[in-house]
Design a protein around this motif. Structure first.
Motif, PDB file in Angstrom:
ATOM      1  N   THR A 137       1.908  -9.286  -4.202  1.00  0.00           N
ATOM      2  CA  THR A 137       1.222  -8.320  -3.353  1.00  0.00           C
ATOM      3  C   THR A 137       2.174  -7.353  -2.669  1.00  0.00           C
ATOM      4  O   THR A 137       1.970  -6.130  -2.686  1.00  0.00           O
ATOM      5  CB  THR A 137       0.389  -9.055  -2.286  1.00  0.00           C
ATOM      6  OG1 THR A 137      -0.334 -10.109  -2.908  1.00  0.00           O
ATOM      7  CG2 THR A 137      -0.576  -8.114  -1.599  1.00  0.00           C
ATOM      8  N   TYR A 138       3.215  -7.878  -2.035  1.00  0.00           N
ATOM      9  CA  TYR A 138       4.159  -7.028  -1.303  1.00  0.00           C
ATOM     10  C   TYR A 138       4.781  -5.986  -2.228  1.00  0.00           C
ATOM     11  O   TYR A 138       4.870  -4.802  -1.886  1.00  0.00           O
ATOM     12  CB  TYR A 138       5.239  -7.906  -0.670  1.00  0.00           C
ATOM     13  CG  TYR A 138       6.294  -7.136   0.102  1.00  0.00           C
ATOM     14  CD1 TYR A 138       6.052  -6.708   1.401  1.00  0.00           C
ATOM     15  CD2 TYR A 138       7.529  -6.862  -0.478  1.00  0.00           C
ATOM     16  CE1 TYR A 138       7.014  -6.005   2.105  1.00  0.00           C
ATOM     17  CE2 TYR A 138       8.502  -6.165   0.226  1.00  0.00           C
ATOM     18  CZ  TYR A 138       8.241  -5.743   1.511  1.00  0.00           C
ATOM     19  OH  TYR A 138       9.192  -5.046   2.211  1.00  0.00           O
ATOM     20  N   SER A 139       5.210  -6.423  -3.403  1.00  0.00           N
ATOM     21  CA  SER A 139       5.818  -5.507  -4.361  1.00  0.00           C
ATOM     22  C   SER A 139       4.866  -4.378  -4.736  1.00  0.00           C
ATOM     23  O   SER A 139       5.261  -3.206  -4.788  1.00  0.00           O
ATOM     24  CB  SER A 139       6.237  -6.281  -5.624  1.00  0.00           C
ATOM     25  OG  SER A 139       6.798  -5.414  -6.578  1.00  0.00           O
ATOM     26  N   LEU A 140       3.620  -4.698  -4.957  1.00  0.00           N
ATOM     27  CA  LEU A 140       2.635  -3.680  -5.326  1.00  0.00           C
ATOM     28  C   LEU A 140       2.444  -2.661  -4.209  1.00  0.00           C
ATOM     29  O   LEU A 140       2.334  -1.455  -4.459  1.00  0.00           O
ATOM     30  CB  LEU A 140       1.295  -4.344  -5.658  1.00  0.00           C
ATOM     31  CG  LEU A 140       1.240  -5.192  -6.933  1.00  0.00           C
ATOM     32  CD1 LEU A 140      -0.121  -5.857  -7.053  1.00  0.00           C
ATOM     33  CD2 LEU A 140       1.542  -4.355  -8.162  1.00  0.00           C
ATOM     34  N   THR A 141       2.415  -3.129  -2.964  1.00  0.00           N
ATOM     35  CA  THR A 141       2.222  -2.185  -1.855  1.00  0.00           C
ATOM     36  C   THR A 141       3.412  -1.244  -1.721  1.00  0.00           C
ATOM     37  O   THR A 141       3.254  -0.068  -1.390  1.00  0.00           O
ATOM     38  CB  THR A 141       2.003  -2.914  -0.517  1.00  0.00           C
ATOM     39  OG1 THR A 141       3.176  -3.654  -0.147  1.00  0.00           O
ATOM     40  CG2 THR A 141       0.815  -3.859  -0.579  1.00  0.00           C
ATOM     41  N   LYS A 142       4.607  -1.737  -1.970  1.00  0.00           N
ATOM     42  CA  LYS A 142       5.791  -0.894  -1.825  1.00  0.00           C
ATOM     43  C   LYS A 142       5.929   0.087  -2.993  1.00  0.00           C
ATOM     44  O   LYS A 142       6.479   1.189  -2.821  1.00  0.00           O
ATOM     45  CB  LYS A 142       7.042  -1.764  -1.677  1.00  0.00           C
ATOM     46  CG  LYS A 142       7.102  -2.530  -0.362  1.00  0.00           C
ATOM     47  CD  LYS A 142       7.093  -1.581   0.846  1.00  0.00           C
ATOM     48  CE  LYS A 142       7.259  -2.321   2.165  1.00  0.00           C
ATOM     49  NZ  LYS A 142       7.298  -1.412   3.331  1.00  0.00           N
ATOM     50  N   ILE A 143       5.457  -0.295  -4.155  1.00  0.00           N
ATOM     51  CA  ILE A 143       5.411   0.658  -5.271  1.00  0.00           C
ATOM     52  C   ILE A 143       4.492   1.821  -4.900  1.00  0.00           C
ATOM     53  O   ILE A 143       4.810   2.993  -5.121  1.00  0.00           O
ATOM     54  CB  ILE A 143       4.933  -0.033  -6.554  1.00  0.00           C
ATOM     55  CG1 ILE A 143       6.013  -0.997  -7.066  1.00  0.00           C
ATOM     56  CG2 ILE A 143       4.599   0.983  -7.647  1.00  0.00           C
ATOM     57  CD1 ILE A 143       5.555  -1.904  -8.193  1.00  0.00           C
ATOM     58  N   ALA A 144       3.346   1.490  -4.323  1.00  0.00           N
ATOM     59  CA  ALA A 144       2.416   2.531  -3.873  1.00  0.00           C
ATOM     60  C   ALA A 144       3.064   3.400  -2.801  1.00  0.00           C
ATOM     61  O   ALA A 144       2.880   4.627  -2.780  1.00  0.00           O
ATOM     62  CB  ALA A 144       1.131   1.892  -3.342  1.00  0.00           C
ATOM     63  N   LEU A 145       3.831   2.794  -1.903  1.00  0.00           N
ATOM     64  CA  LEU A 145       4.506   3.537  -0.843  1.00  0.00           C
ATOM     65  C   LEU A 145       5.496   4.548  -1.424  1.00  0.00           C
ATOM     66  O   LEU A 145       5.583   5.691  -0.965  1.00  0.00           O
ATOM     67  CB  LEU A 145       5.237   2.568   0.089  1.00  0.00           C
ATOM     68  CG  LEU A 145       6.032   3.210   1.223  1.00  0.00           C
ATOM     69  CD1 LEU A 145       5.099   3.820   2.258  1.00  0.00           C
ATOM     70  CD2 LEU A 145       6.956   2.202   1.886  1.00  0.00           C
ATOM     71  N   ASN A 146       6.236   4.136  -2.448  1.00  0.00           N
ATOM     72  CA  ASN A 146       7.188   5.053  -3.075  1.00  0.00           C
ATOM     73  C   ASN A 146       6.482   6.257  -3.679  1.00  0.00           C
ATOM     74  O   ASN A 146       6.942   7.400  -3.538  1.00  0.00           O
ATOM     75  CB  ASN A 146       7.972   4.333  -4.169  1.00  0.00           C
ATOM     76  CG  ASN A 146       9.151   3.555  -3.622  1.00  0.00           C
ATOM     77  OD1 ASN A 146       9.270   3.352  -2.417  1.00  0.00           O
ATOM     78  ND2 ASN A 146      10.016   3.109  -4.502  1.00  0.00           N
TER      79      ASN A 146
END
Length: 269
Positions: A176-185
């Motif tokens: 989950t965390y990784s997916l949210t940070k990909i979206a942030l980028n």
């Protein structure tokens, strides 16, 4: 030292970890007039209160990135304090990574929990979108008047598809965390294009694997990771924040839209 970040800075998630250390670093070592330290419960933020008592540049601001009214009120309060002055730097630092070692956390492949995913996306990306929107008029005004104008989103090396996929995934496969940070980028890059003509510099910066309440939970230890990106142990917040703030202070217009590490080195998508 000379600021490089401008005179007025707002940081979310400032009551602990990287956020608190950024406030402390700016107060101690940068020529900054006002540091707005945003957190959900300023009255209970004992470390921030102590820092405020030591450094008059620190202002505590109540803000909950999951509450639009709270965000609106925070922007209004900062605006009133600034008066005719400008906000020069917004750092979207608030984030969550809940119970990533718990097999039943709901962040895995086989038994995902909708509320768990929704909560992380709400804080880590939607909260960033809402906060940035509320403070954008202040940043655009700063740029229009020839001042530093920076929007920095605290990312993660796990936001890199090529690097992040090489890290050891926890046994419960929490992604989950990784997916949210990909979206942030991606948000950061799109926002940089939108704000290009306005003169606001936007960057997503990965602080490294840091020994904080949240960072200590993350599965950063990796395999088949380029040594340039790997760490054997977590950094102290100070080891992360000092080069990170230097990188922010040195951002230029040509860096806008970049995804980089704390040293300003470009990371692969």
């Amino acid at each position: 030292m000379a600021s490089g970040v401008g005179k007025n800075v707002f940081i979310t998630g400032a009551n602990r970890g990287i956020g608190y250390t950024m406030v402390e670093e700016l107060a101690k070592n940068y020529d900054v007039k006002r540091i707005f330290a945003g957190c959900r419960n300023p009255d209970g933020a004992e470390s921030l209160i102590a820092l405020k008592n030591q450094y008059p540049s620190v202002h505590l601001i109540k803000v909950d990135v999951q509450d639009d009214i709270s965000i609106k009120n925070a922007a209004e309060e900062v605006g009133k304090i600034l008066g005719e002055e400008n906000l020069n730097l917004l750092i979207n630092n608030a984030g969550i990574a809940e119970n990533v070692f718990d097999e039943n956390s709901g962040g895995n492949f086989e038994a995902p929990d909708r509320d768990y995913y929704a909560r992380h996306f709400d804080v880590n990306i939607i909260g960033v979108v809402m906060v940035s929107s509320a403070f954008l008029p202040m940043l655009k005004k700063a740029a229009a008047e020839g001042e530093r104008s920076l929007l920095v989103n605290i990312s993660s090396s796990m936001a890199s598809i090529s690097i992040g996929s090489a890290y050891k995934i926890l046994k419960n496969g929490n992604i989950t965390y990784s997916l949210t940070k990909i979206a942030l980028n991606h948000y950061s890059r799109l926002t940089s294009k939108y704000l290009e003509s306005a003169g606001v510099i936007v960057a997503a910066i990965a602080p490294g694997w840091v020994a904080t309440d949240m960072g200590s939970q993350l599965p950063i230890a990796g395999f088949n990771v380029d040594p340039k990106y790997s760490q054997e142990k977590p950094l102290t917040p100070e080891e992360s924040v000092q080069p990170l703030m230097k990188t922010i202070a040195e951002l230029k217009s040509e860096n806008s839209g970049s995804y980089m590490n704390r040293f300003g080195e470009i990371l692969p998508d």
